[in-house]
Write a protein that holds these residues in place. Structure first.
Motif, mmCIF file in Angstrom:
data_model
loop_
_atom_site.group_PDB
_atom_site.id
_atom_site.type_symbol
_atom_site.label_atom_id
_atom_site.label_comp_id
_atom_site.label_asym_id
_atom_site.label_seq_id
_atom_site.Cartn_x
_atom_site.Cartn_y
_atom_site.Cartn_z
ATOM 1 N N PRO A 139 -1.726 -33.961 -39.238
ATOM 2 C CA PRO A 139 -3.100 -33.446 -39.169
ATOM 3 C C PRO A 139 -3.600 -33.005 -40.551
ATOM 4 C CG PRO A 139 -1.733 -32.498 -37.437
ATOM 5 C CD PRO A 139 -0.807 -33.263 -38.324
ATOM 6 N N GLY A 140 -4.793 -33.494 -40.908
ATOM 7 C CA GLY A 140 -5.358 -33.129 -42.211
ATOM 8 C C GLY A 140 -5.020 -34.124 -43.306
ATOM 9 N N VAL A 141 -4.165 -35.107 -42.991
ATOM 10 C CA VAL A 141 -3.784 -36.114 -43.992
ATOM 11 C C VAL A 141 -4.366 -37.459 -43.568
ATOM 12 C CG1 VAL A 141 -1.855 -37.383 -45.033
ATOM 13 C CG2 VAL A 141 -1.647 -34.918 -44.592
ATOM 14 N N SER A 142 -4.958 -38.188 -44.527
ATOM 15 C CA SER A 142 -5.518 -39.510 -44.238
ATOM 16 C C SER A 142 -4.975 -40.553 -45.194
ATOM 17 C CB SER A 142 -7.045 -39.478 -44.394
ATOM 18 O OG SER A 142 -7.628 -38.680 -43.394
ATOM 19 N N ARG A 143 -5.003 -41.791 -44.710
ATOM 20 C CA ARG A 143 -4.779 -42.907 -45.623
ATOM 21 C C ARG A 143 -6.085 -43.113 -46.368
ATOM 22 N NH1 ARG A 143 -3.229 -44.709 -40.408
ATOM 23 N NH2 ARG A 143 -0.977 -44.649 -40.107
ATOM 24 N N TYR A 166 5.845 -30.439 -42.575
ATOM 25 C CA TYR A 166 4.404 -30.168 -42.548
ATOM 26 C C TYR A 166 3.879 -30.272 -41.113
ATOM 27 C CZ TYR A 166 -0.595 -31.302 -43.400
ATOM 28 O OH TYR A 166 -1.972 -31.345 -43.395
ATOM 29 N N ALA A 167 4.286 -31.348 -40.419
ATOM 30 C CA ALA A 167 3.782 -31.591 -39.059
ATOM 31 C C ALA A 167 4.191 -30.480 -38.097
ATOM 32 C CB ALA A 167 4.284 -32.948 -38.552
ATOM 33 N N MET A 168 5.388 -29.952 -38.257
ATOM 34 C CA MET A 168 5.844 -28.864 -37.359
ATOM 35 C C MET A 168 4.929 -27.659 -37.476
ATOM 36 S SD MET A 168 9.969 -28.520 -37.420
ATOM 37 C CE MET A 168 10.135 -28.238 -39.173
ATOM 38 N N ALA A 225 -0.403 -29.235 -50.511
ATOM 39 C CA ALA A 225 -0.780 -28.947 -51.904
ATOM 40 C C ALA A 225 -2.239 -28.507 -52.079
ATOM 41 C CB ALA A 225 -0.445 -30.129 -52.811
ATOM 42 N N PRO A 226 -3.234 -29.284 -51.596
ATOM 43 C CA PRO A 226 -4.607 -28.859 -51.893
ATOM 44 C C PRO A 226 -4.976 -27.555 -51.194
ATOM 45 C CG PRO A 226 -4.618 -30.785 -50.455
ATOM 46 C CD PRO A 226 -3.195 -30.563 -50.867
#
Ligand code: PBG
Length: 337
Positions: free
Chosen positions: A53-57, A290-292, A328-329
């Motif tokens: 969640p929150g990460v995109s290609r 991260y996903a957890m 990170a961001p």
């Protein structure tokens, strides 16, 4: 020491105020400690990764914008992970050597836009490019070591030529760091750094990453051939002394920096590696870590922001100088207030 019935030492004294806790904190976290992994695909539109969640290609153009954002947040480097079109995948992963593949295009575009304003880290491994999803060449149900290293040397040079300043062998083949160093030097890339994934465990926590780059499905097809996991090259999580031997070899072969991965399940290893070798030590807070946190936060089971910062602080406390993290961001934004 006791004075009367009162303890002379009261450790709670130093915990009374927020300013005091800040003044005596042993570990600090800053945006300069973070490296942001970016997934790059060949489409114009960004595509969310459901298990991250929150990460995109991202398209190459969006990856350039993300790198610019990282630079403006004080994040020193991004790590590029290509999502290769299945049509470009082969048994031997030869697309890894194409100077126009997504990784190279992203590196060139970022360096063109930001010059030396940010570092670009690239994996050296074949998994984004092989139909079977393995990091190396597969023959008769085995992952070939030395033949794979030959290809990795060429891949590292191709990435360096595109402008990548840090190559990160993530394949866990034996002897690759020394051979990659020699190949880079031979091609005139003496200043390109090697960040070796020195102690990389065969971990269940890479699942969402494999969704993001499409290697989970590839490994699924390899499972039919009896090679559905990476346990013959990535390390057994039961082993710590072996991690030290892995790092010692990579250091001897010329690694400038080393990485331990995953992070939260390897805090003891991060600590030992930093203490024994003293060289820049990175930890990869991997996709599953991260996903957890994101999944628990989405359910209201914990405070996601606090859990993220806490996880990063303890990775630093263990001895990491830097952390690759999908947080990170958002962490950098929070740290900058
Ligand atoms: C590929 C690679 C992997 C990760 C980084 N590089 C996956 C794997 O070894 O299967 C995992 C990163 C993550 O889970 O966030 N060599």
């Amino acid at each position: 020491m006791q004075t009367g019935s009162f303890p002379a030492t009261r450790l709670r004294r130093l915990r009374q105020h927020e300013w005091l806790r800040r003044a005596v904190a042993e570990t600090s976290l800053s945006p300069a400690d973070l490296v942001w992994p970016l997934f790059v695909h060949g489409h114009a539109a960004s595509e969310p990764v459901p298990s991250l969640p929150g990460v995109s290609r991202l398209s190459v153009e969006s990856a350039v914008r993300a790198a610019a954002e990282a630079a403006s947040l004080g994040i020193p480097a991004v790590a590029i992970f290509p999502v290769t079109d299945p049509a470009d995948k082969t048994d031997d992963g030869r697309h890894a050597l194409d100077p126009d593949n997504l990784a190279c295009r992203a590196v060139r575009a970022i360096r063109q836009e930001l010059a030396d304003g940010i570092g670009v880290v690239c994996d050296v491994a074949l998994d984004p490019y092989t139909t079977h999803g393995h990091d190396g060449l597969l023959r008769d149900g085995r992952i070939l070591n030395d033949e794979t290293v030959d290809v990795l040397c060429r891949q590292a040079v191709v990435l360096a030529e595109a402008g990548c300043q840090i190559v990160a062998p993530s394949d866990m083949m034996d002897g690759r760091v020394g051979r990659i160093r020699a190949a880079l030097d031979g091609a005139g890339h003496r200043d390109v750094c090697i960040l070796s994934y020195a102690a990389k465990y065969a971990s269940a926590f890479y699942g969402p990453f494999r969704d993001a780059v499409g290697s989970r499905a590839s490994l699924g097809t390899a499972a039919a051939l009896g090679v559905g996991d990476k346990k013959t090259y990535q390390m057994d999580p039961a082993n710590a002394l072996e991690a030290i031997r892995e790092v010692a070899l990579d250091v001897a072969e010329g690694a400038d920096m080393v990485m331990v991965k995953p992070a939260i399940t390897s805090l003891d290893i991060i600590h030992r590696v930093k203490r024994e070798f003293g060289l820049p030590t990175f930890a990869y807070q991997v996709s599953g870590e991260y996903a957890m946190i994101k999944a628990a936060a989405a359910n209201g089971w914990l405070d996601g922001e606090q859990a993220a910062i806490e996880s990063l602080i303890v990775i630093k406390r263990a001895g990491a100088d830097g952390i690759l993290t999908y947080f990170a961001p958002e962490a950098a934004r929070r740290l900058r207030g």
